[in-house]
Design a protein around this motif. Sequence first.
Motif, PDB file in Angstrom:
ATOM      1  N   VAL A  82      13.908  -0.077  -3.646  1.00  0.00           N
ATOM      2  CA  VAL A  82      12.264   0.016  -4.384  1.00  0.00           C
ATOM      3  C   VAL A  82      12.098   1.446  -4.398  1.00  0.00           C
ATOM      4  O   VAL A  82      12.253   2.298  -3.716  1.00  0.00           O
ATOM      5  CB  VAL A  82      11.390  -0.709  -3.754  1.00  0.00           C
ATOM      6  N   VAL A  83      11.463   1.910  -5.714  1.00  0.00           N
ATOM      7  CA  VAL A  83      10.797   3.146  -5.868  1.00  0.00           C
ATOM      8  C   VAL A  83       9.361   2.865  -6.064  1.00  0.00           C
ATOM      9  O   VAL A  83       8.880   2.060  -7.094  1.00  0.00           O
ATOM     10  CB  VAL A  83      11.266   3.962  -7.033  1.00  0.00           C
ATOM     11  N   SER A  84       8.526   3.229  -5.163  1.00  0.00           N
ATOM     12  CA  SER A  84       7.045   3.113  -5.361  1.00  0.00           C
ATOM     13  C   SER A  84       6.424   4.324  -5.955  1.00  0.00           C
ATOM     14  O   SER A  84       7.003   5.546  -5.681  1.00  0.00           O
ATOM     15  CB  SER A  84       6.399   2.329  -4.025  1.00  0.00           C
ATOM     16  N   SER A  85       5.134   4.325  -5.876  1.00  0.00           N
ATOM     17  CA  SER A  85       4.426   5.509  -6.053  1.00  0.00           C
ATOM     18  C   SER A  85       3.760   6.296  -5.020  1.00  0.00           C
ATOM     19  O   SER A  85       3.550   7.359  -4.839  1.00  0.00           O
ATOM     20  CB  SER A  85       3.302   5.342  -7.191  1.00  0.00           C
ATOM     21  N   ASP A  86       3.371   5.431  -3.969  1.00  0.00           N
ATOM     22  CA  ASP A  86       2.490   5.601  -2.553  1.00  0.00           C
ATOM     23  C   ASP A  86       1.533   6.567  -3.300  1.00  0.00           C
ATOM     24  O   ASP A  86       1.065   7.543  -2.899  1.00  0.00           O
ATOM     25  CB  ASP A  86       3.404   6.652  -1.727  1.00  0.00           C
ATOM     26  N   HIS A  87       0.662   5.930  -4.335  1.00  0.00           N
ATOM     27  CA  HIS A  87      -0.657   6.578  -5.017  1.00  0.00           C
ATOM     28  C   HIS A  87      -1.613   6.927  -3.916  1.00  0.00           C
ATOM     29  O   HIS A  87      -2.094   5.678  -3.488  1.00  0.00           O
ATOM     30  CB  HIS A  87      -0.948   5.521  -6.163  1.00  0.00           C
ATOM     31  N   ALA A  88      -1.795   7.757  -3.631  1.00  0.00           N
ATOM     32  CA  ALA A  88      -2.747   8.324  -2.471  1.00  0.00           C
ATOM     33  C   ALA A  88      -3.796   9.396  -3.262  1.00  0.00           C
ATOM     34  O   ALA A  88      -3.537  10.465  -3.117  1.00  0.00           O
ATOM     35  CB  ALA A  88      -2.183   8.754  -1.334  1.00  0.00           C
ATOM     36  N   PRO A  89      -4.878   9.127  -3.851  1.00  0.00           N
ATOM     37  CA  PRO A  89      -5.383   9.940  -4.721  1.00  0.00           C
ATOM     38  C   PRO A  89      -6.840  10.653  -4.096  1.00  0.00           C
ATOM     39  O   PRO A  89      -7.774   9.959  -3.781  1.00  0.00           O
ATOM     40  CB  PRO A  89      -6.082   9.040  -5.944  1.00  0.00           C
ATOM     41  N   PRO A 126       4.392  -1.661  -5.667  1.00  0.00           N
ATOM     42  CA  PRO A 126       4.035  -2.051  -4.542  1.00  0.00           C
ATOM     43  C   PRO A 126       3.584  -1.227  -3.427  1.00  0.00           C
ATOM     44  O   PRO A 126       3.522  -1.758  -2.111  1.00  0.00           O
ATOM     45  CB  PRO A 126       5.213  -2.797  -3.850  1.00  0.00           C
ATOM     46  N   HIS A 127       3.029  -0.194  -3.597  1.00  0.00           N
ATOM     47  CA  HIS A 127       2.557   0.899  -2.464  1.00  0.00           C
ATOM     48  C   HIS A 127       1.624   1.660  -3.235  1.00  0.00           C
ATOM     49  O   HIS A 127       1.884   2.844  -3.647  1.00  0.00           O
ATOM     50  CB  HIS A 127       3.750   1.663  -2.031  1.00  0.00           C
ATOM     51  N   CYS A 128       0.216   1.307  -3.117  1.00  0.00           N
ATOM     52  CA  CYS A 128      -0.791   2.093  -3.719  1.00  0.00           C
ATOM     53  C   CYS A 128      -2.267   2.093  -2.887  1.00  0.00           C
ATOM     54  O   CYS A 128      -2.576   0.854  -2.427  1.00  0.00           O
ATOM     55  CB  CYS A 128      -1.259   1.654  -5.020  1.00  0.00           C
ATOM     56  N   HIS A 129      -2.567   3.170  -2.482  1.00  0.00           N
ATOM     57  CA  HIS A 129      -3.795   3.038  -1.973  1.00  0.00           C
ATOM     58  C   HIS A 129      -4.956   3.400  -2.736  1.00  0.00           C
ATOM     59  O   HIS A 129      -5.094   4.460  -3.711  1.00  0.00           O
ATOM     60  CB  HIS A 129      -3.965   4.616  -1.070  1.00  0.00           C
ATOM     61  N   ILE A 130      -5.978   2.243  -3.081  1.00  0.00           N
ATOM     62  CA  ILE A 130      -7.022   2.161  -4.055  1.00  0.00           C
ATOM     63  C   ILE A 130      -8.371   1.989  -3.319  1.00  0.00           C
ATOM     64  O   ILE A 130      -8.239   0.972  -2.450  1.00  0.00           O
ATOM     65  CB  ILE A 130      -6.719   1.098  -4.902  1.00  0.00           C
ATOM     66  N   GLU A 131      -9.182   2.630  -3.504  1.00  0.00           N
ATOM     67  CA  GLU A 131     -10.729   2.384  -3.067  1.00  0.00           C
ATOM     68  C   GLU A 131     -10.535   2.320  -1.633  1.00  0.00           C
ATOM     69  O   GLU A 131     -11.250   1.302  -0.982  1.00  0.00           O
ATOM     70  CB  GLU A 131     -11.426   1.453  -3.811  1.00  0.00           C
ATOM     71  N   GLN A 132      -9.902   3.269  -0.924  1.00  0.00           N
ATOM     72  CA  GLN A 132      -9.547   2.851   0.521  1.00  0.00           C
ATOM     73  C   GLN A 132      -9.994   4.275   1.216  1.00  0.00           C
ATOM     74  O   GLN A 132     -10.053   5.427   0.835  1.00  0.00           O
ATOM     75  CB  GLN A 132      -8.300   3.053   0.642  1.00  0.00           C
ATOM     76  N   MET A 133     -10.643   4.313   2.516  1.00  0.00           N
ATOM     77  CA  MET A 133     -10.959   5.390   3.369  1.00  0.00           C
ATOM     78  C   MET A 133      -9.841   5.604   4.248  1.00  0.00           C
ATOM     79  O   MET A 133      -9.256   4.470   4.825  1.00  0.00           O
ATOM     80  CB  MET A 133     -12.210   4.608   4.336  1.00  0.00           C
ATOM     81  N   SER A 134      -9.369   6.855   4.244  1.00  0.00           N
ATOM     82  CA  SER A 134      -8.346   7.184   4.954  1.00  0.00           C
ATOM     83  C   SER A 134      -8.669   7.265   6.558  1.00  0.00           C
ATOM     84  O   SER A 134      -9.793   7.187   6.964  1.00  0.00           O
ATOM     85  CB  SER A 134      -7.925   8.623   4.609  1.00  0.00           C
ATOM     86  N   GLY A 135      -7.486   7.325   7.467  1.00  0.00           N
ATOM     87  CA  GLY A 135      -7.666   7.638   8.780  1.00  0.00           C
ATOM     88  C   GLY A 135      -8.631   8.913   9.156  1.00  0.00           C
ATOM     89  O   GLY A 135      -9.146   8.871  10.320  1.00  0.00           O
TER      90      GLY A 135
END
Length: 475
Positions: free
Chosen positions: A308-315, A57-66
């Motif tokens: 919960v354990v999420s990945s916080d995928h931030a590639p 439930p915690h994934c950054h995908i195809e996202q522009m960072s701040g």
Amino acid sequence: MTFDLVVRGGEVVTAQGRFMADIAVTDGKITAIGTGLEGQRVLDATGRMVMPGGVDPHCHIEQMSGMGQMNADTFETATRSAAMGGTTSVISFAAQHKGMRMRDVVADYSARAARGALVDYAFHMIASDVEAPDFADDLAAMIDAGHRSIKLFTTYNIAVSDRAILDVMTIAKARGALVCVHAENDGLIGWTKDRLIVAGRTEPAAHALSHPRLAEVEAVERMCRFAEFLDQPVMLFHISTVEGAAAVRAARGRGVPVWAETCPHYLFMEETVLDHPDGGKWMCSPPQRQTADQAALWQALRLGDLQVVSSDHAPYRYDETGKLSQGADAPFHKISNGLPGLEVRQPLMFDAMVSHGTLGPEKFVEVTSTAPAALYGLENKGALDPGKDADIVIWDPTRSHTYGADDLHDNVGYNPWDGRRVTGWPETVLLRGEVIVSDGACHAAPGSGHFLHRARTGAQPLGTPAREARAVLGD
């Protein structure tokens, strides 16, 4: 009765227990669990563990960072990586930036996911500009359209003020949405960071110093008090410290509607990883902490203080297109933060919890599948129950794998877990009854993932707002 598909002879593992059984699937749904079931197709799971598909439930995908840096992953590459690691549902972010209308942001991300996603997906709306046109109306409309979670930051250049946080919480409360928070104190981080830079401490290892543990503690406690004041459900992201976990426990003990997660890199990595010559590869926020923090996080999972354990995928690639966009010797505050994690979350947690016996297989299913699905309102996901989507992972509990330098199926180009050996492997993955991973390959087509409309979340108010809030809100 003959079913479309039967997964036969495996040890079925749920959050409540484990037992030997067959699982029958018809029209993409689990239709029966028992013995001696017959199917037009049969998957032999003898000697295997059969578990629900992972819910991340915690994934950054195809996202522009701040910072203006684009993620390395598209929805296609990120969700292929998720599937290969045993995850069949993801909640990514629809990130608003300055001046953007929230409905336009959600429409843009929805279109990208519809083209590329290989697994099922939903969105958290990142609200960073509450002064944008029609913000309140758009937010309410998007919640009603099934996007029932909002993310807020208390730090960085996308932070919103305390008053704005309360305004967003009030909208969420009226519409039945969950507010998720990246909780760190901006003043403490900024003050420390600036003094480190002046002192010439700009190496990646200084990143850990620039995020004082008390920055997490203060902001977590503040968000718990806001949740308590309004009786508004809040999810606290990526808890990393002893004190942060204790603050969550104390709030829940008072009856506050707060929930919290942590991530594998806080359970298995220490801040010393940043001392590596290429330490920027492991930079994330909050940073990795210390051994005592790892022990406290495991204890918090054991006690249910963290759910919960999420990945916080931030590639971000470790090159000029990603983390090194400001140069190979960039100071830590100009290196994009984040680790790829979608593909490794499940094997890392299986290895620790099942293969090495830390909390056990039922708890593994709970924190990586069942609890996130329930909390975020993914009503057909996260459990092996009749009527649920047939998202099923067949694990080989004896197979070991040592991660390599660049062996993931995302678009990041490096694996932060290079050299780590895990035992337990997701050899076959089904999404809605279709095999999408087998024999070491992903067979799903881009765009085959479905949007997950959420009618409600499992994180509900407890009916006890503060007296002043009741007077103002009319509760």
